[in-house]
Design an enzyme around this catalytic site. Sequence first.
Site, PDB file in Angstrom:
ATOM      1  N   TYR A 134       0.876  -1.177   0.000  1.00 59.18           N
ATOM      2  CA  TYR A 134       0.000   0.000   0.000  1.00 59.18           C
ATOM      3  C   TYR A 134       0.908   1.220   0.000  1.00 59.18           C
ATOM      4  CZ  TYR A 134      -4.550  -2.236   0.701  1.00 59.18           C
ATOM      5  OH  TYR A 134      -5.714  -2.937   0.532  1.00 59.18           O
TER       6      TYR A 134
HETATM    7  C1  FAD Z   1      -8.004  -2.064  -6.255  1.00 56.09           C
HETATM    8  C2  FAD Z   1      -6.806  -2.564  -5.480  1.00 56.09           C
HETATM    9  C3  FAD Z   1      -6.933  -3.656  -4.636  1.00 56.09           C
HETATM   10  C4  FAD Z   1      -5.838  -4.156  -3.934  1.00 56.09           C
HETATM   11  N1  FAD Z   1      -6.006  -5.244  -3.121  1.00 56.09           N
HETATM   12  C5  FAD Z   1      -4.938  -5.734  -2.448  1.00 56.09           C
HETATM   13  C6  FAD Z   1      -5.051  -6.885  -1.614  1.00 56.09           C
HETATM   14  O1  FAD Z   1      -6.124  -7.469  -1.462  1.00 56.09           O
HETATM   15  N2  FAD Z   1      -3.948  -7.327  -0.968  1.00 56.09           N
HETATM   16  C7  FAD Z   1      -2.733  -6.713  -1.109  1.00 56.09           C
HETATM   17  O2  FAD Z   1      -1.768  -7.169  -0.497  1.00 56.09           O
HETATM   18  N3  FAD Z   1      -2.603  -5.630  -1.878  1.00 56.09           N
HETATM   19  C8  FAD Z   1      -3.665  -5.139  -2.556  1.00 56.09           C
HETATM   20  N4  FAD Z   1      -3.504  -4.037  -3.357  1.00 56.09           N
HETATM   21  C9  FAD Z   1      -2.180  -3.437  -3.466  1.00 56.09           C
HETATM   22  C10 FAD Z   1      -1.392  -4.164  -4.550  1.00 56.09           C
HETATM   23  O3  FAD Z   1      -0.971  -5.417  -4.087  1.00 56.09           O
HETATM   24  C11 FAD Z   1      -0.162  -3.349  -4.928  1.00 56.09           C
HETATM   25  O4  FAD Z   1      -0.569  -2.099  -5.420  1.00 56.09           O
HETATM   26  C12 FAD Z   1       0.690  -4.067  -5.971  1.00 56.09           C
HETATM   27  O5  FAD Z   1       1.966  -3.487  -6.014  1.00 56.09           O
HETATM   28  C13 FAD Z   1       0.055  -4.019  -7.334  1.00 56.09           C
HETATM   29  O6  FAD Z   1       0.687  -4.899  -8.210  1.00 56.09           O
HETATM   30  P1  FAD Z   1       0.594  -4.618  -9.770  1.00 56.09           P
HETATM   31  O7  FAD Z   1       1.454  -5.601 -10.465  1.00 56.09           O
HETATM   32  O8  FAD Z   1      -0.818  -4.520 -10.177  1.00 56.09           O
HETATM   33  O9  FAD Z   1       1.184  -3.147  -9.795  1.00 56.09           O
HETATM   34  P2  FAD Z   1       2.282  -2.358 -10.623  1.00 56.09           P
HETATM   35  O10 FAD Z   1       1.819  -0.948 -10.549  1.00 56.09           O
HETATM   36  O11 FAD Z   1       2.497  -2.945 -11.956  1.00 56.09           O
HETATM   37  O12 FAD Z   1       3.593  -2.553  -9.769  1.00 56.09           O
HETATM   38  C14 FAD Z   1       3.724  -2.142  -8.425  1.00 56.09           C
HETATM   39  C15 FAD Z   1       5.188  -1.933  -8.067  1.00 56.09           C
HETATM   40  O13 FAD Z   1       5.939  -3.136  -8.280  1.00 56.09           O
HETATM   41  C16 FAD Z   1       6.903  -2.964  -9.327  1.00 56.09           C
HETATM   42  N5  FAD Z   1       6.829  -4.149 -10.177  1.00 56.09           N
HETATM   43  C17 FAD Z   1       5.762  -4.573 -10.891  1.00 56.09           C
HETATM   44  N6  FAD Z   1       6.045  -5.714 -11.512  1.00 56.09           N
HETATM   45  C18 FAD Z   1       7.311  -6.057 -11.189  1.00 56.09           C
HETATM   46  C19 FAD Z   1       8.152  -7.129 -11.554  1.00 56.09           C
HETATM   47  N7  FAD Z   1       7.722  -8.098 -12.354  1.00 56.09           N
HETATM   48  N8  FAD Z   1       9.414  -7.150 -11.065  1.00 56.09           N
HETATM   49  C20 FAD Z   1       9.845  -6.174 -10.241  1.00 56.09           C
HETATM   50  N9  FAD Z   1       9.089  -5.118  -9.869  1.00 56.09           N
HETATM   51  C21 FAD Z   1       7.829  -5.054 -10.337  1.00 56.09           C
HETATM   52  C22 FAD Z   1       6.487  -1.693 -10.036  1.00 56.09           C
HETATM   53  O14 FAD Z   1       7.576  -1.067 -10.656  1.00 56.09           O
HETATM   54  C23 FAD Z   1       5.896  -0.875  -8.915  1.00 56.09           C
HETATM   55  O15 FAD Z   1       6.912  -0.289  -8.155  1.00 56.09           O
HETATM   56  C24 FAD Z   1      -4.593  -3.522  -4.076  1.00 56.09           C
HETATM   57  C25 FAD Z   1      -4.455  -2.424  -4.921  1.00 56.09           C
HETATM   58  C26 FAD Z   1      -5.548  -1.935  -5.624  1.00 56.09           C
HETATM   59  C27 FAD Z   1      -5.386  -0.739  -6.526  1.00 56.09           C
END
Ligand code: FAD
Length: 534
Positions: free
Chosen positions: A478
Site C-alpha cells: 500500500y
Molecule cells: C483495487 C486494489 C486492490 C488491492 N487489493 C490488495 C489486496 O487485497 N492485498 C494486497 O496485499 N494488496 C492489494 N492491493 C495493493 C497491490 O498489491 C499493490 O498495489 C501491488 O503493487 C500491485 O501490483 P501490480 O502488479 O498490479 O502493480 P504495478 O503498478 O504494476 O507494480 C507495483 C510496483 O511493483 C513494481 N513491479 C511490478 N512488476 C514487477 C516485476 N515483475 N518485477 C519487479 N518489480 C515489479 C512496479 O515497478 C511498482 O513499483 C490492491 C491495490 C488496488 C489498486
Amino acid sequence: MKASYCFSMSLFLLIVLISFPWPNSACSHVNDFLDCLHSFPSKDISSISKVVYTQNNASYASVLNSTIQNLRFSTPTTPKPLVIVTPLQTSHIQATIHCSRIYGLQIRIRSGGHDFEGLSYVSQVPFVVLDLVNLRSIEIDVEKKVAWVQSGAIQGEFYYEIAKKSRTLAFPGGICHTVGIGGYLSGGGYGLLLRKYGIAADNVIDAVLIDVKGRILNRKAMGEDVFWGIRGGGGGSFGVVLSWKLKLVSVPKTVTVFNIRKTLEENATELVHQWQTVAPKLPPETFSVVTMRKVSQNGRPTVQASFSSVFLGKSNKLVPLMNARFPELGLKKKDCIEMSWVESLLFIGLIRNKSIEVLLDRSFKSPLNAPSFKTKLDYAKNPIPESAFKTIWSKLLEEDAETAVMGFIAYGGKMDEVPESATPFPHRNGNLFHIAYNVGWSGEENMKTLRYVKWIREFYSLMSAFVSKSPREAYVGYRDNDIGTNDKDTSYGTASVWGRKYFKNNFDKLVHVKMMIDPHNFFKHEQSIPSSFA
Ligand SMILES: Cc1cc2nc3c(=O)[nH]c(=O)nc-3n(C[C@H](O)[C@H](O)[C@H](O)COP(=O)(O)OP(=O)(O)OC[C@H]3O[C@@H](n4cnc5c(N)ncnc54)[C@H](O)[C@@H]3O)c2cc1C
Ligand SMILES: *[C@@H]1O[C@H](CO)[C@@H](O)[C@H](O)[C@H]1NC(C)=O
Ligand SMILES: *[C@@H]1O[C@H](CO)[C@@H](O)[C@H](O)[C@H]1NC(C)=O
Ligand SMILES: *[C@@H]1O[C@H](CO)[C@@H](O)[C@H](O)[C@H]1NC(C)=O
Ligand SMILES: *[C@@H]1O[C@H](CO)[C@@H](O)[C@H](O)[C@H]1NC(C)=O
C-alpha cells in the site's frame, strides 16, 4: 548526468527544429535507444519492433492507459514514458535494460499497474515503461500442488486457472482480481487466506529474476538473500521478476460467507469495539473484515459497519462458532451462503451474481475503488478504546468523506507464527488487525485531489493515537508517498523513515541485498531500496 544531457539535447533539437522541419521531434535519445534495441545481440531480437511504442505510435496512449487504475496519475500534465516496451521474451527485457543503461533512461516495471502512487508508469526523469502484459503464462501442477506464474498475469487469471483444475486448491492471493502478480508478490501480498496460510510471499518457492546485467537468475543462482528480498521488499528495486513458482494450498470444497450490516443506531460501535479482540483470535479458517462508511438511513446520515467473513468450512460449523465467540453479532444460518472458495473471492470483492469468467476481465473496475483515489494503511496492536469511536465516526460523517471507507482486516493465526525476519514483510505477531483507509472521487482532478487527499491525511493524523508507534508501521504493498516526508531522521535520507515503517529491522538487510544485486542503483523510484547506507 545522462538525464540532464537529454534535456539540453532537446533544447538543442528544438532550436534546430525551428529552422529545419524535421519529421521527428523526439529527443534524439529515443532514436538511439531504439537503434540500440534493434542491434541487441540476440538471434530473434527483430521481433522487438512489434512491441516498442514511442509517443508517435498510434496505440501508444491506449497501451499506456490499459492498466492505469488511478486517474490521479493519468492527467494531461502527468509525465509520460518516452517509450513503452511490452516484451514477448526475455531477450526483449535484457535489451531494454541494456539500452536504458547506455542512454541514461530510467526503467519503470509494470505488471498490473495497481501501484497506489503510480510508480510503475510515472517518473519525473526521462523513462521507459517495461510493461509485462504479454508475459502472463500460468502452469499449474495439481499433483505437486505448485504453479509457475509469470509476473504479467493478473491474479484473476491465476485464480481462474486453478479453479478450472480443482475446487480444493487455492492460492493465498489478494481480493481484487485485476491486481498484477508481479507487483502483488513484490509487496508481500495479503488476502483471504492470510490467517490460515500467511501472506502470498510466504508461499513462494522459486522465482526468475532478470538483473541489471541482464542475467537470468533462479533462486539458486540469485542466492537466498536476494530471493528473500524480492518476496516483500517492494517492486522495482532489485530487477525484473519474470516469474514465480508458487505453492498451492488446500481449501475445502465448500466455504461459507456472510455479510451483516449494523448502523450506529444498531449498536455498531459496541460491535466494532468487540470485533477488535474477537476476530484476531478466531480459528485460522476464518477470514474476518469489517468496513465502515457513511450511509443515509431514513434521510439521516449515520455510520454503517459491515461485517464479512469467509469460513473454510460449512455453515453448520460457522454459526455455532460465531455464536460462542461473538454472540452480539447475532449470526443466523439464514445469513450464511455456502459456495466454492473462488466464488467467495467475488463475494468479498462485492462482485455479486457474476460467473467466475469475470476473473479474466482485465479491464474490470472494482466497485471497491472510485476512478481516482488515495489509500493509506495502519497496523493496530491494541484495541481502539470504545470512547474513541465517537471522534472517528465524526470524521467519517464529514462532507468530504462521502465515498470514504475504513476497513479492519483481522490478523492472528498463521500471521502470528511467521518470524518477523522470515520475509521483508515484518507485520506479524502482535498485530491485531490492519486498518485500510480509502477515499475516492471522479473528475475535476486537481481541485478534488487537494480536497480529498487533505481529508484522508487529517483522518490518518487523527488515527495516530490508536495505531502502531515508533515506527508507525506501513505496508509497502500500500505504497504511500506521504509517509516519511515530515520526519527528521536523515540517515539514508528519507529512505530510513519509510524504510523502517514498511520493513522495520528488515530494512538494513534489504539495503545489503540491493548492494549485492544492483550496486549502482539502476532500478530506482521514489521509494526504492537505496544502494548504500550513506
Ligand atoms: C483495487 C486494489 C486492490 C488491492 N487489493 C490488495 C489486496 O487485497 N492485498 C494486497 O496485499 N494488496 C492489494 N492491493 C495493493 C497491490 O498489491 C499493490 O498495489 C501491488 O503493487 C500491485 O501490483 P501490480 O502488479 O498490479 O502493480 P504495478 O503498478 O504494476 O507494480 C507495483 C510496483 O511493483 C513494481 N513491479 C511490478 N512488476 C514487477 C516485476 N515483475 N518485477 C519487479 N518489480 C515489479 C512496479 O515497478 C511498482 O513499483 C490492491 C491495490 C488496488 C489498486
Ligand atoms: C512504432 O513506430 C515505430 C516507428 O515508426 C515502428 O518501428 C514500430 O514498429 C511501431 N510499433 C508498433 C508496435 O507498431
Ligand atoms: C488516457 O487517459 C487520459 C486520462 O484519462 C485521457 O485523457 C486519454 O484520452 C486516454 N487515452 C486513451 C487512448 O484512452
Ligand atoms: C443494542 O444493545 C442493547 C444492549 O446493549 C440491546 O438492548 C439492544 O436491543 C441492541 N439494539 C439493537 C438494534 O440490536
Ligand atoms: C443475485 O442473485 C440472488 C439470487 O440468485 C438474488 O436474490 C439477488 O437479487 C441478485 N442480486 C442482484 C444484484 O442481481
